[in-house]
Design a protein around this motif. Structure first.
Motif, PDB file in Angstrom:
ATOM      1  N   ASN A 185       4.332   2.992  -5.198  1.00  0.00           N
ATOM      2  CA  ASN A 185       4.617   3.626  -3.925  1.00  0.00           C
ATOM      3  C   ASN A 185       5.254   4.991  -4.201  1.00  0.00           C
ATOM      4  N   LYS A 186       4.428   5.873  -4.794  1.00  0.00           N
ATOM      5  CA  LYS A 186       4.946   7.187  -5.183  1.00  0.00           C
ATOM      6  C   LYS A 186       5.095   8.078  -3.975  1.00  0.00           C
ATOM      7  N   PRO A 187       6.139   8.879  -3.925  1.00  0.00           N
ATOM      8  CA  PRO A 187       6.301   9.790  -2.779  1.00  0.00           C
ATOM      9  C   PRO A 187       5.066  10.657  -2.555  1.00  0.00           C
ATOM     10  N   GLU A 188       4.458  11.162  -3.612  1.00  0.00           N
ATOM     11  CA  GLU A 188       3.304  12.046  -3.385  1.00  0.00           C
ATOM     12  C   GLU A 188       2.089  11.276  -2.867  1.00  0.00           C
ATOM     13  N   ASP A 189       2.021   9.968  -3.167  1.00  0.00           N
ATOM     14  CA  ASP A 189       0.915   9.188  -2.625  1.00  0.00           C
ATOM     15  C   ASP A 189       1.081   8.995  -1.124  1.00  0.00           C
ATOM     16  N   ARG A 190       2.353   8.840  -0.715  1.00  0.00           N
ATOM     17  CA  ARG A 190       2.622   8.603   0.698  1.00  0.00           C
ATOM     18  C   ARG A 190       2.231   9.793   1.556  1.00  0.00           C
ATOM     19  N   LEU A 196      -4.526   6.303  -4.765  1.00  0.00           N
ATOM     20  CA  LEU A 196      -3.346   5.552  -5.159  1.00  0.00           C
ATOM     21  C   LEU A 196      -3.339   5.271  -6.639  1.00  0.00           C
ATOM     22  N   LYS A 197      -2.145   5.110  -7.152  1.00  0.00           N
ATOM     23  CA  LYS A 197      -1.987   4.738  -8.554  1.00  0.00           C
ATOM     24  C   LYS A 197      -1.996   3.204  -8.608  1.00  0.00           C
ATOM     25  N   VAL A 198      -3.206   2.652  -8.614  1.00  0.00           N
ATOM     26  CA  VAL A 198      -3.360   1.201  -8.585  1.00  0.00           C
ATOM     27  C   VAL A 198      -3.022   0.618  -9.951  1.00  0.00           C
ATOM     28  N   VAL A 199      -2.174  -0.406  -9.980  1.00  0.00           N
ATOM     29  CA  VAL A 199      -1.780  -0.999 -11.253  1.00  0.00           C
ATOM     30  C   VAL A 199      -2.293  -2.432 -11.423  1.00  0.00           C
ATOM     31  N   TRP A 200      -2.785  -3.006 -10.334  1.00  0.00           N
ATOM     32  CA  TRP A 200      -3.331  -4.373 -10.439  1.00  0.00           C
ATOM     33  C   TRP A 200      -4.326  -4.600  -9.310  1.00  0.00           C
ATOM     34  N   VAL A 201      -5.403  -5.335  -9.615  1.00  0.00           N
ATOM     35  CA  VAL A 201      -6.395  -5.664  -8.594  1.00  0.00           C
ATOM     36  C   VAL A 201      -6.589  -7.177  -8.593  1.00  0.00           C
ATOM     37  N   ALA A 202      -6.468  -7.761  -7.419  1.00  0.00           N
ATOM     38  CA  ALA A 202      -6.530  -9.218  -7.302  1.00  0.00           C
ATOM     39  C   ALA A 202      -7.954  -9.735  -7.439  1.00  0.00           C
ATOM     40  N   ASP A 203      -8.892  -8.990  -6.864  1.00  0.00           N
ATOM     41  CA  ASP A 203     -10.270  -9.483  -6.742  1.00  0.00           C
ATOM     42  C   ASP A 203     -11.239  -8.454  -7.312  1.00  0.00           C
ATOM     43  N   ARG A 204     -11.049  -8.079  -8.563  1.00  0.00           N
ATOM     44  CA  ARG A 204     -11.803  -6.954  -9.105  1.00  0.00           C
ATOM     45  C   ARG A 204     -13.315  -7.167  -9.078  1.00  0.00           C
ATOM     46  N   ASN A 205     -13.768  -8.400  -9.208  1.00  0.00           N
ATOM     47  CA  ASN A 205     -15.209  -8.639  -9.217  1.00  0.00           C
ATOM     48  C   ASN A 205     -15.754  -9.114  -7.879  1.00  0.00           C
ATOM     49  N   THR A 206     -14.866  -9.352  -6.909  1.00  0.00           N
ATOM     50  CA  THR A 206     -15.324  -9.917  -5.640  1.00  0.00           C
ATOM     51  C   THR A 206     -14.677  -9.230  -4.444  1.00  0.00           C
ATOM     52  N   PRO A 207     -15.075  -7.973  -4.197  1.00  0.00           N
ATOM     53  CA  PRO A 207     -14.471  -7.257  -3.062  1.00  0.00           C
ATOM     54  C   PRO A 207     -14.932  -7.814  -1.718  1.00  0.00           C
ATOM     55  N   VAL A 208     -14.202  -7.441  -0.687  1.00  0.00           N
ATOM     56  CA  VAL A 208     -14.627  -7.728   0.683  1.00  0.00           C
ATOM     57  C   VAL A 208     -15.454  -6.522   1.110  1.00  0.00           C
ATOM     58  N   LYS A 237       9.430   0.199  -4.721  1.00  0.00           N
ATOM     59  CA  LYS A 237       8.686   0.862  -5.790  1.00  0.00           C
ATOM     60  C   LYS A 237       7.198   0.508  -5.803  1.00  0.00           C
ATOM     61  N   PHE A 238       6.874  -0.683  -5.327  1.00  0.00           N
ATOM     62  CA  PHE A 238       5.467  -1.123  -5.339  1.00  0.00           C
ATOM     63  C   PHE A 238       5.019  -1.566  -3.951  1.00  0.00           C
ATOM     64  N   LYS A 239       3.709  -1.393  -3.736  1.00  0.00           N
ATOM     65  CA  LYS A 239       3.102  -1.887  -2.507  1.00  0.00           C
ATOM     66  C   LYS A 239       1.901  -2.746  -2.840  1.00  0.00           C
ATOM     67  N   LEU A 240       1.590  -3.679  -1.946  1.00  0.00           N
ATOM     68  CA  LEU A 240       0.375  -4.468  -2.088  1.00  0.00           C
ATOM     69  C   LEU A 240      -0.390  -4.375  -0.781  1.00  0.00           C
ATOM     70  N   SER A 277      10.612   7.607 -12.353  1.00  0.00           N
ATOM     71  CA  SER A 277       9.468   7.475 -13.250  1.00  0.00           C
ATOM     72  C   SER A 277       8.591   6.296 -12.822  1.00  0.00           C
ATOM     73  N   PHE A 278       7.331   6.390 -13.136  1.00  0.00           N
ATOM     74  CA  PHE A 278       6.353   5.382 -12.741  1.00  0.00           C
ATOM     75  C   PHE A 278       5.587   4.956 -13.979  1.00  0.00           C
ATOM     76  N   PRO A 279       6.275   4.264 -14.874  1.00  0.00           N
ATOM     77  CA  PRO A 279       5.650   3.980 -16.154  1.00  0.00           C
ATOM     78  C   PRO A 279       4.432   3.060 -16.039  1.00  0.00           C
ATOM     79  N   SER A 280       3.444   3.339 -16.840  1.00  0.00           N
ATOM     80  CA  SER A 280       2.293   2.450 -16.939  1.00  0.00           C
ATOM     81  C   SER A 280       1.542   2.814 -18.204  1.00  0.00           C
ATOM     82  N   LEU A 281       0.758   1.875 -18.666  1.00  0.00           N
ATOM     83  CA  LEU A 281      -0.090   2.111 -19.821  1.00  0.00           C
ATOM     84  C   LEU A 281      -1.454   1.583 -19.401  1.00  0.00           C
ATOM     85  N   GLN A 282      -2.421   2.480 -19.341  1.00  0.00           N
ATOM     86  CA  GLN A 282      -3.682   2.125 -18.712  1.00  0.00           C
ATOM     87  C   GLN A 282      -4.850   2.386 -19.650  1.00  0.00           C
ATOM     88  N   ILE A 283      -5.779   1.425 -19.723  1.00  0.00           N
ATOM     89  CA  ILE A 283      -7.005   1.675 -20.486  1.00  0.00           C
ATOM     90  C   ILE A 283      -8.030   2.166 -19.472  1.00  0.00           C
TER      91      ILE A 283
END
Ligand SMILES: *[C@@H]1O[C@H](CO)[C@@H](O)[C@H](O)[C@H]1NC(C)=O
Ligand SMILES: *[C@@H]1O[C@H](CO)[C@@H](O)[C@H](O)[C@H]1NC(C)=O
Ligand SMILES: *[C@@H]1O[C@H](CO)[C@@H](O)[C@H](O)[C@H]1NC(C)=O
Ligand SMILES: *[C@@H]1O[C@H](CO)[C@@H](O)[C@H](O)[C@H]1NC(C)=O
Ligand SMILES: *[C@@H]1O[C@H](CO)[C@@H](O)[C@H](O)[C@H]1NC(C)=O
Ligand SMILES: *[C@@H]1O[C@H](CO)[C@@H](O)[C@H](O)[C@H]1NC(C)=O
Ligand SMILES: *[C@@H]1O[C@H](CO)[C@@H](O)[C@H](O)[C@H]1NC(C)=O
Length: 408
Positions: free
Chosen positions: A78-83, A96-108, A49-52, A276-282
């Protein structure tokens, strides 16, 4: 009836398909010491269901020139339509339907990134050619660890026994949410450590850096949720009473409130369902979104949970701010300080708040930073050339068709 039967069958078939696909994945859900996850590789949770992995966010998936080459580590559905989305195949950017970011302030800044467990301290880090490793976890005293992308979308750092079995949990991504609440995550406070669980919006559609809106438990009235814009309260769910919020309902999501000596928090659950791919996003505009693309209804009369941008504030009637190409007759408007980190959405909001404001625009057009607003009395001058500036100009709609979706 016949249609319902067909839909039922379709749903069952899709579930089976997802299960089969999940089952046939040979991809790993774990990273052990000594292993690495290079840019382009992915972790896949059990059942798929999820990918990282590494990704580049993009506001406009159809753009052929992504404005950024920055790479972030994230978890997405890992939605079928995203694939099979052709945007992602042809344009090599993330839709992608990103639900979490590890390094939001410090990208590579390039594709040299590699996710690894540092063998000296057991912490999860991004190693890259551009400088020091970027630490994602900073747990002290850990040595032998592994990291797993769990079925829930939670990334968990475990401490291991010397025989390789799990000794305990050291860190989990669910404790450090970014802009999305998944089932099982908390919004509230750990009273023992003082740690708070809340969401913070992305800066822009192309940057997951910390934006201006937060969504979480009200620290004063702990039995309600609030949205704040730069510290100012913008929306409340109403108090939690008899198992629900007074003025907020999310269809299909079952909220609960837990309050004890250790912690106080809200969380939600949904019926377990592979489709279903539930999420609540601001989102960056301060609106709450559920798993569909639409904002949720918040109360009977107001459809939006975000800041009050409706006509009431300045009695703008049904006018809205539309995109125009050109310039303003007075030249420069009133500029905000660069250090205020204003985004387009912040600027729009400032403009809505200021009743004399008729237009706003970015001062640095390339990177969409720095903002200025114009007051009544200055006129818009339409440009004939393509490379002219984007101005957001107040427009009076003809007739009564102005819908809120046309607001920026
Ligand atoms: C691994 O070691 C721990 C602690 O020494 C022990 O409790 C556990 O049973 C061991 N597991 C296996 C599979 O041997
Ligand atoms: C760490 O765990 C691995 C198994 O995952 C084991 O082979 C190794 O001996 C352990 N190292 C230490 C220092 O405990
Ligand atoms: C909480 O109370 C403090 C002090 O009375 C006040 O300044 C603050 O605005 C309140 N916060 C909220 C979210 O109501
Ligand atoms: C998401 O919001 C839309 C729009 O309000 C609504 O139609 C849909 O049922 C919601 N879905 C869930 C799972 O809450
Ligand atoms: C603006 O961004 C910088 C760098 O990220 C940060 O140090 C600063 O505190 C921010 N200013 C405001 C007003 O948020
Ligand atoms: C955006 O561009 C302006 C002008 O080119 C520059 O001064 C500013 O530092 C840039 N800001 C960011 C966040 O890149
Ligand atoms: C509204 O914007 C104008 C500049 O366009 C500024 O001079 C004025 O102080 C602003 N008013 C408020 C209430 O912020």
């Amino acid at each position: 009836m016949a249609t319902k039967g067909r839909i039922d069958m379709l749903v069952r078939f899709s579930c089976l398909l997802l299960l089969l696909m999940g089952g046939s994945y040979s991809q790993r859900d774990k990273l052990l010491q000594g292993e690495e996850l290079k840019d382009g590789d992915e972790l896949l949770s059990t059942f798929g269901k999820f990918k990282l992995g590494f990704f580049t966010p993009s506001e406009n998936p159809f753009s052929t020139t992504p404005s950024s080459s920055k790479r972030y580590i994230g978890v997405w559905y890992n939605k079928p339509e995203d694939r099979r989305s052709y945007q992602s195949i042809y344009y090599k950017v993330s839709s992608l339907k990103v639900v979490w970011v590890a390094d939001r302030n410090t990208p590579v800044i390039d594709k040299s990134g590699s996710l690894r467990i540092d063998s000296t301290d057991g912490n999860l880090k991004i190693f890259h050619s551009g400088g020091n490793p970027i630490a994602i976890t900073s747990v002290e005293g850990a040595r032998n660890t592994s990291v797993t992308l769990e079925q829930s979308g939670n990334l968990v750092l475990h401490e291991l026994h010397s025989n390789g079995s799990i000794k305990g949990m050291l860190w989990q991504s669910f404790d450090y949410p970014t802009h999305t609440l998944l089932p099982g995550m908390k919004l509230g406070i750990n009273l023992q450590t003082g740690h708070q669980w809340f969401l913070r919006s992305w800066l822009t559609g192309e940057s997951p850096a910390e934006g201006s809106y937060t969504f979480g438990m009200d620290q004063n009235l702990t039995d309600r949720l609030i949205i704040k814009w730069r510290g100012e309260v913008h929306w409340t769910s109403g108090l939690w009473q008899n198992g629900k919020f007074i003025s907020w309902v999310v269809h299909g999501y079952k909220f609960s409130y837990t309050s004890n000596e250790q912690e106080k928090y809200f969380s939600y659950s949904v019926k377990d369902d592979f489709t279903s791919f539930p999420s609540l996003q601001i989102d960056r505009r301060g609106y709450l979104n559920n798993d569909s693309r639409f904002s949720m209804s918040c109360s009977e009369e107001g459809r939006y949970c975000g800041p009050n941008t409706n006509s009431a504030m300045c009695n703008r009637g049904s006018s809205y701010f539309g995109v125009k190409f050109g310039s303003m007759s007075s030249g420069d408007g009133t500029k905000f300080k660069e250090s205020d980190n204003m985004t387009l959405d912040d600027c729009r909001f400032k403009c809505y708040q200021n009743c004399s404001c008729v237009a706003f625009a970015a001062t640095n057009t390339e990177n969409k930073t720095g903002y200025e607003i114009w007051s009544r009395g200055t006129k818009f001058i339409k440009s004939q050339t393509d490379d002219s500036r984007i101005i957001y100009l107040e427009v009076q709609p003809k007739g009564k068709s102005a819908s809120i979706s046309r607001l920026l």
